[in-house]
Design a protein around this motif. Structure first.
Motif, PDB file in Angstrom:
ATOM      1  N   PHE A  30       0.850  -1.202   0.000  1.00 59.11           N
ATOM      2  CA  PHE A  30       0.000   0.000   0.000  1.00 59.11           C
ATOM      3  C   PHE A  30       0.885   1.251   0.000  1.00 59.11           C
ATOM      4  O   PHE A  30       0.710   2.155  -0.818  1.00 59.11           O
ATOM      5  CB  PHE A  30      -0.884  -0.040   1.252  1.00 59.11           C
TER       6      PHE A  30
ATOM      7  N   LEU B  47      -0.047   2.488  -8.817  1.00 59.37           N
ATOM      8  CA  LEU B  47      -1.352   2.396  -8.164  1.00 59.37           C
ATOM      9  C   LEU B  47      -1.870   0.962  -8.084  1.00 59.37           C
ATOM     10  O   LEU B  47      -2.550   0.617  -7.120  1.00 59.37           O
ATOM     11  CB  LEU B  47      -2.347   3.322  -8.857  1.00 59.37           C
TER      12      LEU B  47
ATOM     13  N   ASP C 224       8.272  19.634  -6.421  1.00 60.03           N
ATOM     14  CA  ASP C 224       8.428  18.565  -7.412  1.00 60.03           C
ATOM     15  C   ASP C 224       7.186  17.675  -7.426  1.00 60.03           C
ATOM     16  O   ASP C 224       6.566  17.472  -6.398  1.00 60.03           O
ATOM     17  CB  ASP C 224       9.641  17.690  -7.059  1.00 60.03           C
ATOM     18  N   PRO C 225       6.876  17.131  -8.597  1.00 57.76           N
ATOM     19  CA  PRO C 225       5.793  16.154  -8.622  1.00 57.76           C
ATOM     20  C   PRO C 225       6.212  14.897  -7.873  1.00 57.76           C
ATOM     21  O   PRO C 225       7.334  14.435  -8.015  1.00 57.76           O
ATOM     22  CB  PRO C 225       5.606  15.878 -10.110  1.00 57.76           C
ATOM     23  N   MET C 226       5.338  14.375  -7.030  1.00 57.75           N
ATOM     24  CA  MET C 226       5.636  13.145  -6.298  1.00 57.75           C
ATOM     25  C   MET C 226       4.486  12.182  -6.518  1.00 57.75           C
ATOM     26  O   MET C 226       3.701  11.882  -5.643  1.00 57.75           O
ATOM     27  CB  MET C 226       5.840  13.456  -4.824  1.00 57.75           C
ATOM     28  N   ARG C 227       4.415  11.722  -7.746  1.00 59.82           N
ATOM     29  CA  ARG C 227       3.319  10.887  -8.180  1.00 59.82           C
ATOM     30  C   ARG C 227       3.557   9.449  -7.725  1.00 59.82           C
ATOM     31  O   ARG C 227       4.678   8.960  -7.829  1.00 59.82           O
ATOM     32  CB  ARG C 227       3.290  10.979  -9.704  1.00 59.82           C
TER      33      ARG C 227
ATOM     34  N   ILE D  77      -6.320  15.005   4.715  1.00 63.97           N
ATOM     35  CA  ILE D  77      -5.012  14.851   4.074  1.00 63.97           C
ATOM     36  C   ILE D  77      -4.551  16.136   3.390  1.00 63.97           C
ATOM     37  O   ILE D  77      -3.397  16.255   3.008  1.00 63.97           O
ATOM     38  CB  ILE D  77      -5.009  13.698   3.038  1.00 63.97           C
TER      39      ILE D  77
ATOM     40  N   LEU E 177       2.835  10.039   3.249  1.00 62.41           N
ATOM     41  CA  LEU E 177       1.772   9.165   2.749  1.00 62.41           C
ATOM     42  C   LEU E 177       0.509   9.277   3.597  1.00 62.41           C
ATOM     43  O   LEU E 177      -0.298   8.355   3.666  1.00 62.41           O
ATOM     44  CB  LEU E 177       2.273   7.720   2.680  1.00 62.41           C
TER      45      LEU E 177
ATOM     46  N   MET F 137       2.836   3.925  -3.385  1.00 60.23           N
ATOM     47  CA  MET F 137       2.569   5.368  -3.335  1.00 60.23           C
ATOM     48  C   MET F 137       3.813   6.232  -3.477  1.00 60.23           C
ATOM     49  O   MET F 137       3.707   7.435  -3.708  1.00 60.23           O
ATOM     50  CB  MET F 137       1.871   5.712  -2.018  1.00 60.23           C
TER      51      MET F 137
ATOM     52  N   TYR G  10      -0.533  20.247   3.468  1.00 58.31           N
ATOM     53  CA  TYR G  10      -0.117  21.316   2.553  1.00 58.31           C
ATOM     54  C   TYR G  10      -0.397  22.684   3.168  1.00 58.31           C
ATOM     55  O   TYR G  10       0.382  23.621   3.016  1.00 58.31           O
ATOM     56  CB  TYR G  10      -0.843  21.183   1.212  1.00 58.31           C
TER      57      TYR G  10
ATOM     58  N   SER H 179      -7.669   4.515  -0.454  1.00 55.28           N
ATOM     59  CA  SER H 179      -7.493   5.303   0.769  1.00 55.28           C
ATOM     60  C   SER H 179      -8.781   5.349   1.576  1.00 55.28           C
ATOM     61  O   SER H 179      -8.756   5.274   2.808  1.00 55.28           O
ATOM     62  CB  SER H 179      -7.073   6.734   0.415  1.00 55.28           C
TER      63      SER H 179
ATOM     64  N   VAL I 118      -5.029   9.917   7.675  1.00 55.16           N
ATOM     65  CA  VAL I 118      -5.840   8.699   7.638  1.00 55.16           C
ATOM     66  C   VAL I 118      -5.864   8.005   9.003  1.00 55.16           C
ATOM     67  O   VAL I 118      -6.929   7.731   9.548  1.00 55.16           O
ATOM     68  CB  VAL I 118      -5.343   7.723   6.545  1.00 55.16           C
TER      69      VAL I 118
ATOM     70  N   HIS J 273     -12.368  17.427  -6.687  1.00 53.14           N
ATOM     71  CA  HIS J 273     -11.301  17.371  -7.691  1.00 53.14           C
ATOM     72  C   HIS J 273     -11.754  16.850  -9.047  1.00 53.14           C
ATOM     73  O   HIS J 273     -10.961  16.742  -9.967  1.00 53.14           O
ATOM     74  CB  HIS J 273     -10.141  16.511  -7.183  1.00 53.14           C
TER      75      HIS J 273
ATOM     76  N   LEU K  37      -6.682   5.658  -6.205  1.00 47.82           N
ATOM     77  CA  LEU K  37      -6.002   5.932  -4.939  1.00 47.82           C
ATOM     78  C   LEU K  37      -7.023   6.365  -3.887  1.00 47.82           C
ATOM     79  O   LEU K  37      -6.899   6.026  -2.703  1.00 47.82           O
ATOM     80  CB  LEU K  37      -4.929   7.017  -5.133  1.00 47.82           C
TER      81      LEU K  37
ATOM     82  N   GLU L 289     -14.015  13.329  -3.269  1.00 52.36           N
ATOM     83  CA  GLU L 289     -13.007  13.574  -4.294  1.00 52.36           C
ATOM     84  C   GLU L 289     -13.629  14.021  -5.624  1.00 52.36           C
ATOM     85  O   GLU L 289     -13.132  14.913  -6.293  1.00 52.36           O
ATOM     86  CB  GLU L 289     -12.241  12.270  -4.533  1.00 52.36           C
TER      87      GLU L 289
END
Lengths: 115, 454
Positions: free
Chosen positions: B30, B205, B198-201, B306, B318, B34, B310, B270, B323, B260, B266, B256
């Motif tokens: 899991f 999945l 930076d992208p942290m993709r 979550i 993660l 990620m 930010y 989650s 969560v 979004h 994901l 979500e």
């Protein structure tokens, strides 16, 4: 004087099979395909992971390289353009560049014989 | 076997223990899916090592501290079972052998520190992490398990026996405890290089989905198994676990989609985990309809929580806080509202005519575990940071922690990459990062070859 050109095409990945077939029936016997990413007028898309939004600028593309004799180059380009076109943004680009030398590795043949 | 022994209960608890064991590898996937490719193995290893360290400590003293007879005001067990030496094969705990009970509880002790690892993904020295696990379970998990899980007719753990706070399978002892420790460690270690820039993709999945599926499966052992008997209570706990998880997944996805614009896989994974966390303390005390409500609340609330990292600027990589801390606390508090009085406890929640009494007790449980966990995790983390160092160097973090800490790569899909690595990296398997850098330098001057330990 160069007698050959290398034709490079950056196209949509799902057009690859059609382009390959069209080139084969035109008489092109070999080509090189590379996975590529890039952008032109078509921009990327947005992805979202647990609320974090990322803009993916680079779009997946396929790059095809074909060596051709000078007199065939324009026709090859035409074949690629026709078979790769969807009419929507992001169809890609094709260009050609003069090539000085080409050698077939197995036999050592040079120039147009190596194609 | 002595009288009182139940073969059915024992079989159920042993199987439940194995189910809970599988949750730790499940968690590894899991979390592992990620992170970015360059730290996938490290993330898996951070969970796996908990199986090693905690199991050994459990036999040596963990079981005794957590489940030995109370030795001081419900705070800690005694040392009568050190090394598990004086436990007879046929000795019972309730209707099951002590060994069966001990292994079931061990699996909880294993997964709890593993949960913390998600908060400090990509950047913790593996040795420092191992030391942290050893100290944290010793001074935090083992005692807190005693507070929350050890009952002895009013003379057991202080939260469960003195206060009367209800936590059936570990919403506070496991999830809130790990989530808050994760917050403390995220603060001690600081943000990842490139956090918010930076992208942290997530790199895989499908791995995340696989992991959440294994967690969901194992969680039936976690919750239903906590009945410690193959009985109606286990059936209720099993039912509520399934129901709350389902509705939390729906809640998270709906949140979500509205916020979004997409239903993400994901989010489904989650949301399911958020529901599992939330129902953990409550599964034996509320009704299936109550579980639908609890699941929806946990799903939506965690999906919102979550975003806090930010806004507040801590890199809980993660979302262990969003969560597990939030889900665990909310689930524990909701017992104070939704307890029917007809399950594992006669205590009734506010909505069932019990007034605010149980809610107050639940709040004490949440507050005590949260505060203790935060302070101790912060202290242990800071001491490790100041002595042996907790973080890898920035260079290592950027290059990828898998290379430096584990001398491995997670994937090898490229034939070209494989050929290059053979030619350019002639370091012995035991080489440290520094040695490896030196070896790479010298490889540039001398003909490359691959050394193999004979």
């Amino acid at each position: 004087m160069p007698e050959m050109k290398i034709i490079t095409a950056v196209i949509k990945p799902h057009r690859l099979d059609d382009v390959k077939e069209a080139l084969q029936s035109f008489g092109v016997h070999g080509l090189t395909v590379t996975e590529a990413s890039g952008y032109g007028r078509q921009r990327g898309h947005t992805e979202v992971y647990r609320g974090a939004e990322y803009t993916v600028d680079l779009v997946p593309k396929v790059r095809i390289e074909v060596l051709a004799e000078d007199e065939d180059a324009d026709s090859v380009i035409e074949v690629i353009v026709k078979s790769a076109r969807t009419g929507k943004i992001g169809d890609g680009k094709v260009w050609s560049v003069p090539v000085e030398t080409a050698v077939r590795v197995r036999t050592g043949e040079r120039g147009p014989d190596a194609l | 076997m002595p009288s009182g022994f139940s073969g059915g209960d024992t079989a159920f608890v042993l199987i439940s223990a194995a189910l809970v064991m599988l949750m730790t590898p499940g968690l590894a996937f899991f979390y592992g899916g990620m992170v970015r490719v360059k730290s996938a193995l490290n993330m898996l290893a951070m969970s796996f090592i908990a199986l090693g360290i905690v199991t050994v400590l459990w036999v040596l003293f963990g079981f005794s501290i957590a489940f030995g007879p109370d030795s001081f005001h419900g705070l800690i067990g005694d040392f009568s079972m050190l090394g598990m030496r004086h436990i007879g094969m046929n000795q019972l705990s309730g209707t099951i052998p002590v060994f069966a009970f001990s292994m079931f509880q061990l699996m909880f002790a294993v997964i709890t520190p593993a949960l913390i690892s998600g908060a400090i993904a990509d950047r913790a020295k593996f040795s420092a992490w191992a030391v942290f696990i050893a100290f944290w379970v010793t001074v935090v998990y083992f005692p807190v398990a005693h507070w929350v899980f050890y009952t002895d007719g009013g003379k057991g753990g202080w939260l469960v026996d003195h206060i009367g706070a209800l936590d059936f399978a570990g919403g506070t002892a496991v999830h809130l405890n790990a989530g808050i420790a994760g917050l403390a460690l995220a603060l001690v270690l600081g943000k990842r290089v490139g956090f918010k820039k930076d992208p942290m993709r997530p790199h895989s999945l499908p791995l995340v989905m696989l992991g959440s599926g294994l967690l969901w499966f194992g969680w039936f052992g976690f919750n239903a198994g906590s009945a410690l008997a193959a009985n109606g209570l286990a059936g209720l706990a099993f039912t509520n676990t399934q129901v709350a998880t389902a509705s939390a997944m729906i809640g998270w996805l709906a949140f979500e989609r509205i916020k979004h614009g997409a239903f993400t896989t994901l989010g489904a994974a989650s949301g399911a985990v958020a529901g599992l966390v939330g129902i953990t303390p409550a599964c034996a005390y509320i009704s299936p309809l109550g579980s639908i409500a609890l699941g929806l609340i946990c799903g939506v609330l965690c999906a919102w929580a979550i975003s806090l990292k930010y806004k507040l600027g801590f890199d809980d990589s993660l979302d262990v806080v969003g969560v597990h801390a939030v889900g665990g606390a909310v689930g524990a508090l909701l017992i104070g509202l939704l307890a029917t009085g007809g399950g594992g406890s006669a205590a009734k929640g506010l909505f069932y005519g019990g007034g605010f009494a149980q809610l107050g007790k639940q709040a004490i449980g949440v507050g005590a575990v949260g505060a203790y966990s935060f302070v101790l995790a912060w202290i242990i983390g800071t001491v490790i940071q100041k002595t042996m160092g907790f973080r890898v160097s920035e260079d290592v973090e950027i290059a990828g922690i898998d290379q430096a800490e584990h001398a491995e790569s997670a994937y090898d899909f490229s034939a070209v990459g494989a050929a290059l690595s053979k030619a350019l990296s002639p370091s012995a398997p035991s080489a440290s990062a520094a040695k490896k850098a030196a070896a790479e330098k010298s490889a540039a001057d001398s003909p490359a070859e691959t050394k193999v330990d004979a």
